[in-house]
Design a protein around this motif. Sequence first.
Motif, PDB file in Angstrom:
ATOM      1  N   GLY A  46       2.020   9.438  -6.061  1.00  0.00           N
ATOM      2  CA  GLY A  46       2.619  10.744  -5.837  1.00  0.00           C
ATOM      3  C   GLY A  46       3.675  11.075  -6.869  1.00  0.00           C
ATOM      4  O   GLY A  46       3.700  12.181  -7.424  1.00  0.00           O
ATOM      5  N   VAL A  47       4.549  10.124  -7.158  1.00  0.00           N
ATOM      6  CA  VAL A  47       5.602  10.333  -8.155  1.00  0.00           C
ATOM      7  C   VAL A  47       4.992  10.573  -9.532  1.00  0.00           C
ATOM      8  O   VAL A  47       5.444  11.447 -10.289  1.00  0.00           O
ATOM      9  N   LEU A  48       3.969   9.802  -9.868  1.00  0.00           N
ATOM     10  CA  LEU A  48       3.296   9.986 -11.157  1.00  0.00           C
ATOM     11  C   LEU A  48       2.705  11.398 -11.259  1.00  0.00           C
ATOM     12  O   LEU A  48       2.816  12.061 -12.298  1.00  0.00           O
ATOM     13  N   SER A  56       0.826  -1.198   0.000  1.00  0.00           N
ATOM     14  CA  SER A  56       0.000   0.000   0.000  1.00  0.00           C
ATOM     15  C   SER A  56       0.864   1.254   0.000  1.00  0.00           C
ATOM     16  O   SER A  56       0.572   2.231  -0.703  1.00  0.00           O
ATOM     17  N   GLY A  57       1.936   1.247   0.785  1.00  0.00           N
ATOM     18  CA  GLY A  57       2.844   2.388   0.822  1.00  0.00           C
ATOM     19  C   GLY A  57       3.477   2.651  -0.526  1.00  0.00           C
ATOM     20  O   GLY A  57       3.580   3.798  -0.973  1.00  0.00           O
ATOM     21  N   GLY A  74       2.225   7.730   1.313  1.00  0.00           N
ATOM     22  CA  GLY A  74       3.106   6.611   1.015  1.00  0.00           C
ATOM     23  C   GLY A  74       4.284   6.555   1.955  1.00  0.00           C
ATOM     24  O   GLY A  74       4.657   5.488   2.459  1.00  0.00           O
ATOM     25  N   LEU A  75       4.889   7.719   2.231  1.00  0.00           N
ATOM     26  CA  LEU A  75       6.019   7.766   3.164  1.00  0.00           C
ATOM     27  C   LEU A  75       5.585   7.404   4.576  1.00  0.00           C
ATOM     28  O   LEU A  75       6.335   6.765   5.326  1.00  0.00           O
ATOM     29  N   ALA A  76       4.374   7.829   4.942  1.00  0.00           N
ATOM     30  CA  ALA A  76       3.886   7.547   6.292  1.00  0.00           C
ATOM     31  C   ALA A  76       3.658   6.050   6.489  1.00  0.00           C
ATOM     32  O   ALA A  76       3.953   5.495   7.548  1.00  0.00           O
ATOM     33  N   ILE A  77       3.134   5.374   5.454  1.00  0.00           N
ATOM     34  CA  ILE A  77       2.908   3.926   5.542  1.00  0.00           C
ATOM     35  C   ILE A  77       4.244   3.195   5.519  1.00  0.00           C
ATOM     36  O   ILE A  77       4.465   2.242   6.266  1.00  0.00           O
ATOM     37  N   ILE A 114       9.888   3.907   4.700  1.00  0.00           N
ATOM     38  CA  ILE A 114      10.308   5.160   4.100  1.00  0.00           C
ATOM     39  C   ILE A 114      11.501   4.959   3.164  1.00  0.00           C
ATOM     40  O   ILE A 114      11.565   5.528   2.079  1.00  0.00           O
ATOM     41  N   THR A 115      12.463   4.119   3.589  1.00  0.00           N
ATOM     42  CA  THR A 115      13.659   3.929   2.771  1.00  0.00           C
ATOM     43  C   THR A 115      13.326   3.345   1.407  1.00  0.00           C
ATOM     44  O   THR A 115      14.001   3.623   0.424  1.00  0.00           O
ATOM     45  N   ARG A 116      12.269   2.532   1.344  1.00  0.00           N
ATOM     46  CA  ARG A 116      11.881   1.932   0.070  1.00  0.00           C
ATOM     47  C   ARG A 116      11.003   2.874  -0.735  1.00  0.00           C
ATOM     48  O   ARG A 116      11.226   3.064  -1.936  1.00  0.00           O
ATOM     49  N   VAL A 117      10.023   3.486  -0.096  1.00  0.00           N
ATOM     50  CA  VAL A 117       9.101   4.366  -0.807  1.00  0.00           C
ATOM     51  C   VAL A 117       9.833   5.581  -1.366  1.00  0.00           C
ATOM     52  O   VAL A 117       9.561   6.025  -2.488  1.00  0.00           O
TER      53      VAL A 117
END
Length: 290
Positions: free
Chosen positions: A15-17, A7-8, A234-237, A240-243
């Motif tokens: 967001g990136v899109l 989900s993250g 996304g960062l909150a879920i 963070i290092t992956r998202v």
Amino acid sequence: MTRSAASGLLWGTLGVLAFSFTVIFTRIAVTSLSPLFVGAGRAVVAAALAAVALAATRSRLPRGGQWMRLVVVAGGVVAGFPLPTSYALTVAPASHGAVVIAILPAATAVAAVLRAGERPGPTFWLLTAAGAVAATVFAVIGGGWGGFHWSDLLLLGAVVAAAIGYAEGALLARELGSWQTISWALVVAAPVMAALTAVSAVADPPTATPGQWAAFGYLAVVSMFLGFFAWYRGLAIGPITRVSQLQLVQPVLSIVWAALILGEPLTWATALGGAAVILCAAGAVRSRAR
């Protein structure tokens, strides 16, 4: 991969899109509209939406030092990034801007390291420096301009501002909430951005085609507001290092959109410059994550 992690990544990808179209639609909007109007006016529209969202959800007011930290966020992502890029893209091709801005993930990592007092290894600093050199070299020899242009300084300045705003915003989001942070930052910046918009409108009354107004609308509603909802969620879920590494895809998408939407040629200089910057940024971000 757990369901939460998936989900993250999904929210981060959205967001990136959303952000990947920013340089494209900025380039379209500034064709007729004043860059000051585009850079400041989109923040005014987004601030109005933010005020409605905050009032509707009865979000609590920031406290004490959080106000000053919101000023830092606003200075970075509400004013410091949109205004310089709007001026730069009056002359710079969108694909060129995308390559220079590609160093943003590594710059954000540096800002986060300095803000959080972390001590990454030499690999991180080496790759970050290499990415900065690659972006500078591309700015000098890429795009067929025959040298370093004043717009490149604006783009690099926008990267520094955004990196500081992202890093401070990420920390503040842990206290205020993700979308609330960008919303309050927009509200804090609203008086200044409204004044700049008014000055621009009086000096150069805005006139544009429906397509250019649509581009401005995208910048205001999506790039300046809704895109942050998806990105910060996304960062909150997390993790963070992956998202956060998803942001490395953004310049690639921007270059593709520049070719498809604006018809800009995809030159070898753009492709190689983009690849070099993205690889260095990817290495720096992953080195910090480890």
